[in-house]
Design an enzyme around this catalytic site. Structure first.
Site, PDB file in Angstrom:
ATOM      1  N   ASP A 166      35.075  47.742  45.535  1.00  0.00           N
ATOM      2  CA  ASP A 166      34.145  47.075  44.611  1.00  0.00           C
ATOM      3  C   ASP A 166      32.799  47.775  44.631  1.00  0.00           C
ATOM      4  OD1 ASP A 166      35.153  44.835  43.179  1.00  0.00           O
ATOM      5  OD2 ASP A 166      35.300  43.696  45.044  1.00  0.00           O
ATOM      6  N   ASP A 196      34.185  43.060  47.523  1.00  0.00           N
ATOM      7  CA  ASP A 196      32.858  42.582  47.942  1.00  0.00           C
ATOM      8  C   ASP A 196      32.962  41.157  48.493  1.00  0.00           C
ATOM      9  OD1 ASP A 196      33.287  41.325  45.545  1.00  0.00           O
ATOM     10  OD2 ASP A 196      31.482  42.077  44.560  1.00  0.00           O
ATOM     11  N   SER A 197      34.188  40.606  48.526  1.00  0.00           N
ATOM     12  CA  SER A 197      34.445  39.353  49.248  1.00  0.00           C
ATOM     13  C   SER A 197      34.172  39.558  50.743  1.00  0.00           C
ATOM     14  CB  SER A 197      35.886  38.875  49.031  1.00  0.00           C
ATOM     15  OG  SER A 197      36.804  39.926  49.267  1.00  0.00           O
ATOM     16  N   GLU A 211      41.001  37.097  37.177  1.00  0.00           N
ATOM     17  CA  GLU A 211      40.813  36.078  38.213  1.00  0.00           C
ATOM     18  C   GLU A 211      40.655  34.697  37.603  1.00  0.00           C
ATOM     19  OE1 GLU A 211      37.990  37.115  41.262  1.00  0.00           O
ATOM     20  OE2 GLU A 211      38.023  35.099  42.134  1.00  0.00           O
ATOM     21  N   GLU A 224      33.045  44.601  37.717  1.00  0.00           N
ATOM     22  CA  GLU A 224      33.237  43.307  37.056  1.00  0.00           C
ATOM     23  C   GLU A 224      32.569  43.311  35.681  1.00  0.00           C
ATOM     24  OE1 GLU A 224      31.948  40.060  39.533  1.00  0.00           O
ATOM     25  OE2 GLU A 224      33.254  40.637  41.188  1.00  0.00           O
ATOM     26  N   LYS A 230      36.061  49.441  41.546  1.00  0.00           N
ATOM     27  CA  LYS A 230      36.278  48.270  40.670  1.00  0.00           C
ATOM     28  C   LYS A 230      34.919  47.773  40.206  1.00  0.00           C
ATOM     29  CE  LYS A 230      38.060  44.147  42.275  1.00  0.00           C
ATOM     30  NZ  LYS A 230      36.969  43.172  42.048  1.00  0.00           N
TER      31      LYS A 230
HETATM   32  O1  KIV Z   1      36.206  40.951  46.238  1.00  0.00           O
HETATM   33  C1  KIV Z   1      37.387  40.568  46.125  1.00  0.00           C
HETATM   34  O2  KIV Z   1      38.061  40.236  47.115  1.00  0.00           O
HETATM   35  C2  KIV Z   1      37.973  40.501  44.787  1.00  0.00           C
HETATM   36  C3  KIV Z   1      39.293  39.821  44.654  1.00  0.00           C
HETATM   37  C4  KIV Z   1      39.109  38.358  44.689  1.00  0.00           C
HETATM   38  C5  KIV Z   1      40.028  40.270  43.442  1.00  0.00           C
HETATM   39  O3  KIV Z   1      37.389  40.965  43.862  1.00  0.00           O
END
Ligand code: KIV
Length: 272
Positions: free
Chosen positions: A91, A52-53, A190, A123, A121
């Site tokens: 994510d 989600d980055s 992280e 969190e 994924k």
């Molecule tokens: O969204 C992302 O890129 C991440 C990484 C920083 C692990 O969760």
């Protein structure tokens, strides 16, 4: 019925587990589009994270919070179309699983069905336990994410190193054990002290992938745009920059503009 057999051996959760067991480090990198995913898959990365980055690096938001489930599915399906070998994890974005476990399951199923990705994924630890169990019960592999969890940035108030105090470190170890017990196939840690990450990687049997978590974990992940030098404003200590594509792109585009202005492009060979 015809069965298409690919020559390339795809990475699976079982292989990731064996890599941990034999001490082979796991490589993981983000990608959000077809062209870049194709390049990094071809270069041999084991796991591609549709993170989600994308909210930051693709859309220019300050945090990961605004990206939607539909947008994540759009990015993920482009990545999946490119990938021949890597294991693809996506994510579940903020607001698409925190409500309750039914919402989590619905979001995970949409990601799997509509993008063709291999896992999701999420969190958090104990606070999302029910959701993790529900998603896993549908046969969707789940990667956990502890330490600095960017979807909670407004709770933390800062992107500083997490779990430096004993109480938070103990909670993180408990959460890692819980994720393993629930059946997660791997955990991202992280921005936490290297000694704590090493302890977690020893405590749990599943692979632990670090970002800003030191060397003594089972693998490493970085945001591709950061390690290729495209996003220059983000320079944390844990980032190793492997290329300066930002400068290369700037120079190429400057030259292109200059050639057009000078009536040097296109030349005869480049014309019909
Ligand atoms: O969204 C992302 O890129 C991440 C990484 C920083 C692990 O969760």
């Amino acid at each position: 019925m015809s069965i298409h057999k690919s020559e390339i051996k795809k990475v699976t959760t079982h292989q990731l587990q064996s890599m941990k067991e034999r001490g082979e480090k796991i490589s993981m990198l983000t990608a959000y589009d077809y062209s870049m995913a194709s390049l990094i898959d071809g270069a041999g990365v084991d796991i591609i994270l549709v993170g989600d980055s994308a909210s930051n690096v693709m859309a220019g938001h300050e945090t990961t919070l605004p990206i939607t489930l539909d947008q994540m599915i759009y990015h993920a399906s482009a990545v999946v179309r490119a990938v021949k070998r890597a294991f693809v994890v996506v994510d579940i974005p903020f607001g698409s699983y925190q409500g309750n476990s039914s919402e989590a399951l619905r979001s995970a199923i949409r990601i799997m069905k509509e993008s063709g990705a291999h896992s999701v994924k999420m969190e958090g630890g104990t606070e999302i336990k029910e959701s993790i169990i529900r998603v896993l019960s549908a046969g969707v592999p789940v990667m956990g994410h502890l330490g600095l969890t960017p979807q909670s940035i407004y709770k933390f108030g800062t992107y500083a190193v997490r779990a430096q105090e004993k109480e938070e470190a103990d909670q993180l170890i408990d959460d890692a054990r819980l994720l393993e017990e629930c059946g997660c196939y791997a955990i991202v840690l992280e921005k936490i002290p290297a000694s704590l990450a090493a302890k977690v990687a020893q405590e749990v049997k599943i692979p632990v992938i670090g970002i800003g978590a030191g060397l003594h974990v089972d693998g490493q992940v970085l945001v591709m745009h950061d390690m290729l030098g495209i996003t220059k404003e983000f320079q944390p200590r844990f980032l190793r920059q492997y290329a300066d594509l930002g400068t290369s792109i700037h120079n190429a585009v400057t030259q292109y503009v200059s050639d057009i202005k000078a009536k040097d492009f296109p030349n005869e060979k480049e014309s019909y």
